[in-house]
Design a protein around this motif. Sequence first.
Motif, PDB file in Angstrom:
ATOM      1  N   LEU A  75       0.836  -1.196   0.000  1.00 42.45           N
ATOM      2  CA  LEU A  75       0.000   0.000   0.000  1.00 42.45           C
ATOM      3  C   LEU A  75       0.872   1.248   0.000  1.00 42.45           C
ATOM      4  N   SER A  97       0.079  -2.554 -15.958  1.00 46.68           N
ATOM      5  CA  SER A  97      -1.376  -2.662 -16.101  1.00 46.68           C
ATOM      6  C   SER A  97      -2.013  -3.597 -15.084  1.00 46.68           C
ATOM      7  N   THR A  98      -1.259  -4.600 -14.611  1.00 39.33           N
ATOM      8  CA  THR A  98      -1.769  -5.483 -13.549  1.00 39.33           C
ATOM      9  C   THR A  98      -0.795  -5.397 -12.386  1.00 39.33           C
ATOM     10  N   PRO A  99      -0.967  -4.388 -11.507  1.00 34.15           N
ATOM     11  CA  PRO A  99       0.020  -4.194 -10.447  1.00 34.15           C
ATOM     12  C   PRO A  99      -0.144  -5.153  -9.261  1.00 34.15           C
ATOM     13  N   GLU A 100      -1.313  -5.773  -9.136  1.00 37.58           N
ATOM     14  CA  GLU A 100      -1.511  -6.635  -7.966  1.00 37.58           C
ATOM     15  C   GLU A 100      -2.483  -7.768  -8.281  1.00 37.58           C
ATOM     16  N   THR A 101      -2.121  -8.984  -7.886  1.00 36.24           N
ATOM     17  CA  THR A 101      -3.025 -10.139  -8.007  1.00 36.24           C
ATOM     18  C   THR A 101      -2.915 -10.934  -6.714  1.00 36.24           C
ATOM     19  N   LYS A 102      -3.806 -11.904  -6.553  1.00 38.19           N
ATOM     20  CA  LYS A 102      -3.722 -12.765  -5.371  1.00 38.19           C
ATOM     21  C   LYS A 102      -2.665 -13.831  -5.634  1.00 38.19           C
ATOM     22  N   PRO A 146     -13.492 -13.062  -0.695  1.00 44.62           N
ATOM     23  CA  PRO A 146     -13.232 -11.738  -1.273  1.00 44.62           C
ATOM     24  C   PRO A 146     -13.108 -11.713  -2.794  1.00 44.62           C
ATOM     25  N   GLY A 147     -12.830 -12.852  -3.430  1.00 44.66           N
ATOM     26  CA  GLY A 147     -12.650 -12.838  -4.885  1.00 44.66           C
ATOM     27  C   GLY A 147     -11.311 -12.246  -5.276  1.00 44.66           C
ATOM     28  N   GLU A 148     -11.165 -11.938  -6.548  1.00 50.62           N
ATOM     29  CA  GLU A 148      -9.873 -11.517  -7.059  1.00 50.62           C
ATOM     30  C   GLU A 148      -9.602 -10.034  -6.880  1.00 50.62           C
ATOM     31  N   LEU A 165     -10.621  -8.003  -4.138  1.00 49.97           N
ATOM     32  CA  LEU A 165     -10.705  -7.468  -2.781  1.00 49.97           C
ATOM     33  C   LEU A 165      -9.768  -8.236  -1.861  1.00 49.97           C
ATOM     34  N   ALA A 166      -9.123  -7.529  -0.906  1.00 46.70           N
ATOM     35  CA  ALA A 166      -8.287  -8.197   0.089  1.00 46.70           C
ATOM     36  C   ALA A 166      -8.869  -7.898   1.468  1.00 46.70           C
ATOM     37  N   ARG A 196      -9.739  -3.854   1.393  1.00 50.73           N
ATOM     38  CA  ARG A 196      -9.256  -2.887   0.411  1.00 50.73           C
ATOM     39  C   ARG A 196      -9.309  -3.533  -0.969  1.00 50.73           C
ATOM     40  N   LEU A 227      -7.712  -4.460  -4.491  1.00 47.08           N
ATOM     41  CA  LEU A 227      -6.369  -4.669  -5.023  1.00 47.08           C
ATOM     42  C   LEU A 227      -6.072  -3.529  -5.993  1.00 47.08           C
ATOM     43  N   LYS A 228      -4.809  -3.153  -6.089  1.00 49.18           N
ATOM     44  CA  LYS A 228      -4.401  -2.062  -6.974  1.00 49.18           C
ATOM     45  C   LYS A 228      -4.907  -2.334  -8.382  1.00 49.18           C
ATOM     46  N   GLY A 229      -5.578  -1.351  -8.923  1.00 47.26           N
ATOM     47  CA  GLY A 229      -6.029  -1.473 -10.309  1.00 47.26           C
ATOM     48  C   GLY A 229      -7.300  -2.305 -10.469  1.00 47.26           C
ATOM     49  N   LYS A 230      -7.925  -2.751  -9.349  1.00 50.23           N
ATOM     50  CA  LYS A 230      -9.122  -3.583  -9.480  1.00 50.23           C
ATOM     51  C   LYS A 230     -10.335  -2.897  -8.850  1.00 50.23           C
TER      52      LYS A 230
END
Lengths: 185, 278
Positions: free
Chosen positions: A19, A170-175, B211-213, B215-216, B241, B243-246
């Motif tokens: 963050l 373009s995809t800065p964060e994923t699980k 939360p899905g893809e 949300l965290a 929160r 996720l960045k860009g989502k």
Amino acid sequence: MRFGLAFVAALVVSGAAALAGAAPSFSLEDQAGKQVSMADLKGKVVVLQWWNEGCPYIVRHAEAKTVDKLAGQYKDVVFLAVNSTASATNQSNAKAAERFKLSYPILNDAKGEVGKAYGAKTTPHLFIIDKEGNIAYDGAIDDDPNGKSAKPTNYVAKALDELLAGKAVSTPETKPYGCGVHYGE
Amino acid sequence: MMVLAGAAWGAEVDGKSLVKAGLIADVEGARPGGTFVLGVRYEVAPGWHIYWKHSGDTGMATGVRFQLPKGFEASEVRWPAPRRFVSPGPLVDFGYEGSAVLSVVVKAPDDLKVGQVLEFAAETEWLVCREQCLPGEGRPTLRLRVVEEARPANAEVFERLREELPVDAQADGSPVKASYGGSLETGALTVQLEWKDPAGAPGEVDFCPEPGEALAVSGVEVEKAASPAGGAGHIIRLKARALKGKSPGEVLPAVVAWTDARGIRRGVSLRVPLAAVK
């Protein structure tokens, strides 16, 4: 008292680093005992891969040379594996690197401090630090946890292409997916 | 594959021998036009667990797809109330230990001939973990004859499953009244639960979010608190929160799960609003 509270807060996987933007600094030994510090990597793009050779997801990617191939492709990028497994040693890291003929070092974070500062949850969990020292990517290595896709999207390669072209990621964060990082008690 | 010393389930431990997956139905035969429950029953070695539809911080959601004969229809997969597993970090996961059934409600077509043999199958893959994690997969099958009268089968397993499936918190039969506060915008959400029957209120409950893809969820805290009306209640606080860009959707689905006095895992399913509740 305030210092004490801050110290406790740092030892929890919060991912707050992502963050805040700035990548937490680190100085860890690689498997040969050589000190690797973020301070020495200023101005470089750095990829951190959370590592545990006891995890089938790590083994699958190591055998497929997923990250080794990237290291070969992106020669100006620094690739580092970080092992926050509480029981890991320089020796066990050396064995793992030898087993997979890893082309990048494994850093010893058995204390778990760097893992927790970054919010590393799984192995693999990937972070990309840009030239300004900010976290440009945080998440899964690709979109194919089961390794079944014919054409997986490698989020790291995609982000590196964009960074090196001076574009926004373009995809800065994923699980992230994988086994849990084995932090100590 | 690594050999784990001291493993009681055979010298060579792999994802398959730690989990047995069988296909079962709650009927002995299929009636034309009838409905029944079809499920994969997972039996997991002691000390190990497999994962819920949202695995949590780590792990891998169990995957299952049912293959039905022509003309059959099936509901969505139903997931029993999960357990919560915490490891140092802390890392929080959700899943099942012992045994679990992932099931669908199946409707048979009208044009079946009594005596006909039907073949059902399920493709499933899982990750089973203790300190190590091992992937596994299976394709269990089941044959059912078409009958005029369908007699019950596996009654104990399916009666237990009925109790373990979460109840919609808003349904008439729900044991709770749920109210919500906070918003994604502030990053803090609260869920207030009021137990309609204070005598039946559990001590501890677990909050299991999906939360899905985009949300965290983190920092979940649960405490007992008297409801505004003075009855038995719980307050759940969590941070959320994007996720960045989502862009997350409008709600955070979640299950509140607990173990009742008879040792049975139960749950209610909620839809926590992400926009401020007016």
